[in-house]
Design an enzyme around this catalytic site. Sequence first.
Site, PDB file in Angstrom:
ATOM      1  N   TYR A  38       0.530   0.378  14.940  1.00 16.06           N
ATOM      2  CA  TYR A  38      -0.401   0.146  13.842  1.00 16.06           C
ATOM      3  C   TYR A  38       0.089   0.863  12.596  1.00 16.06           C
ATOM      4  CZ  TYR A  38      -4.470  -0.024  10.916  1.00 16.06           C
ATOM      5  OH  TYR A  38      -5.306  -0.245   9.863  1.00 16.06           O
TER       6      TYR A  38
ATOM      7  N   LYS B  26      -3.477  -2.748   8.106  1.00 14.51           N
ATOM      8  CA  LYS B  26      -3.472  -4.216   8.122  1.00 14.51           C
ATOM      9  C   LYS B  26      -2.524  -4.705   7.046  1.00 14.51           C
ATOM     10  CE  LYS B  26      -6.281  -6.045  11.148  1.00 14.51           C
ATOM     11  NZ  LYS B  26      -5.633  -6.666  12.279  1.00 14.51           N
TER      12      LYS B  26
ATOM     13  N   ASP C 145       0.887  -1.160   0.000  1.00 16.42           N
ATOM     14  CA  ASP C 145       0.000   0.000   0.000  1.00 16.42           C
ATOM     15  C   ASP C 145       0.923   1.206   0.000  1.00 16.42           C
ATOM     16  OD1 ASP C 145      -1.535   2.197   0.724  1.00 16.42           O
ATOM     17  OD2 ASP C 145      -2.684   1.115   2.253  1.00 16.42           O
TER      18      ASP C 145
ATOM     19  N   LYS D 217      -8.035  -5.018   3.419  1.00 15.11           N
ATOM     20  CA  LYS D 217      -8.705  -4.780   4.715  1.00 15.11           C
ATOM     21  C   LYS D 217      -8.809  -6.055   5.535  1.00 15.11           C
ATOM     22  CE  LYS D 217      -9.398  -0.478   3.531  1.00 15.11           C
ATOM     23  NZ  LYS D 217      -8.242  -0.433   2.608  1.00 15.11           N
TER      24      LYS D 217
HETATM   25  P1  13P Z   1      -5.276  -0.453   4.784  1.00 13.60           P
HETATM   26  O1  13P Z   1      -4.482  -1.462   5.578  1.00 13.60           O
HETATM   27  O2  13P Z   1      -5.944  -1.094   3.609  1.00 13.60           O
HETATM   28  O3  13P Z   1      -4.456   0.723   4.412  1.00 13.60           O
HETATM   29  O4  13P Z   1      -6.472   0.041   5.703  1.00 13.60           O
HETATM   30  C1  13P Z   1      -6.126   0.744   6.850  1.00 13.60           C
HETATM   31  C2  13P Z   1      -7.287   1.237   7.624  1.00 13.60           C
HETATM   32  O5  13P Z   1      -7.099   1.871   8.631  1.00 13.60           O
HETATM   33  C3  13P Z   1      -8.643   0.952   7.182  1.00 13.60           C
HETATM   34  O6  13P Z   1      -9.593   1.609   7.985  1.00 13.60           O
HETATM   35 MG    MG Z   2      -4.168   2.139   3.151  1.00 15.81          MG
HETATM   36 MG    MG Z   3      -5.026  -2.055   2.039  1.00 16.23          MG
END
Ligand code: 13P
Ligand code: MG
Ligand code: MG
Length: 386
Positions: A226, A229, A10, A130
């Site tokens: 964090y 994900k 990402d 996600k």
């Molecule tokens: P991503 O891991 O797809 O960037 O999503 C992060 C997030 O906080 C979704 O609410």
């Molecule tokens: Mg993202």
């Molecule tokens: Mg993502």
Amino acid sequence: MPTLSIIKADTGGFVGHCAVHPDMVEEATRRVEAARGDLLLDGKVATCGDDLALIMTHEHGPDAAAVHSFAWDVFHATTRIARDLGLYGAGQDLLSDAFSGNLRGMGPGYAELEFAERPSETVLCFLADKTEPGAWNLPLFRMFADPFTTAGLVIDAKMHAGFQFEVYDLYQEKRIVFDCPADMYDLLMYIGAPARYVLHSVTSKTSAEQAVATSTQRLSLIAGRYVGKDDPVMIVRCQSGLPAVGEALEPFALAYTVAGSMRGSHHAPLMPVAAAQAHPSRFDGPPRVVCLGFQISGGRLIGPRDMFDDPAFDRARAQANEVMDYLRRHGPFEPHRLGLDELEYTTMPALEDRLSDRWQPLPTAATPATTPAAAAERHAAAAGRR
Ligand code: 13P
Ligand code: MG
Ligand code: MG
Ligand code: 13P
């Protein structure tokens, strides 16, 4: 022998965490095309949500510095575009500025599988957004160990002996191999806890061919905070002694529950979708999975076919929407929200600091109102009143 690598990151979301901007896809495609016939046998660019995936065949083997540094450069180029456009979380998954040998622990996720190409090499590339790597545990078990899913386990002599499942313990950084069907119950004991135990590979006991490779890293365990994900990817080889394509897709007819969605902190159903639908907007969910099918011929990627672009998965999609409605009504309550030990995007430590001096101890057993004698006295008094 060729290697199939899916390397993903990402590097910025458009809009929020929904999708990858077309300019980033264009830049990645331009670089992959330029490397084809040189570093790469072949390569394709794909997306799922805000994650950009490079699907590449080459002859450098897994963990090759040349291939990983190529992907690293692509992700830095797309990050520059994301910064220029002010996209959300530009460079989100690039945890370090300096590349050192391979991508292990650097942020991008990858699944790589080296194989002797069969006369017809059928491969499925799964990309999810996600959610987290343990999301592949349930469908992999069903593909390679559940005879109610995969008829070939019963019918095909080349599958009857079963498969070996390699599991990683992401907390303690160790691995174990389970031999199925004999070890099936032991395997389930672990992979039923997908936040910690993650299936990394599956190998045929008949042919000793590796059939599966998954991305298994968890960024938060690497970064200690964090950082989104670790939206995972997976390679599944099919047919001829391995599950047929339809058997490998069958587990996704259930919109099973995974961890992810909003702030990576909720349980939500995994929705199988066509590539065009892989842009979670509502509550950053439901989490999505796409499947790109290829035939590999002389290292060339013939495809992709968009495997979930099939009305046979309409019911799973409807089920995902229904389960999402049900879970959403729990708001901040578990089990929609993850348990405290798994909450990733949390301000819990800061909240705890703020409230620490307002917590009082509970009354202890020494407090008269709670001693057995006091209770007996109250009981006798109540009996006297009757
Ligand atoms: P991503 O891991 O797809 O960037 O999503 C992060 C997030 O906080 C979704 O609410
Ligand atoms: Mg993202
Ligand atoms: Mg993502
Ligand atoms: P193979 O055993 O040749 O893979 O055929 C199985 C099949 O395609 C069933 O749909």
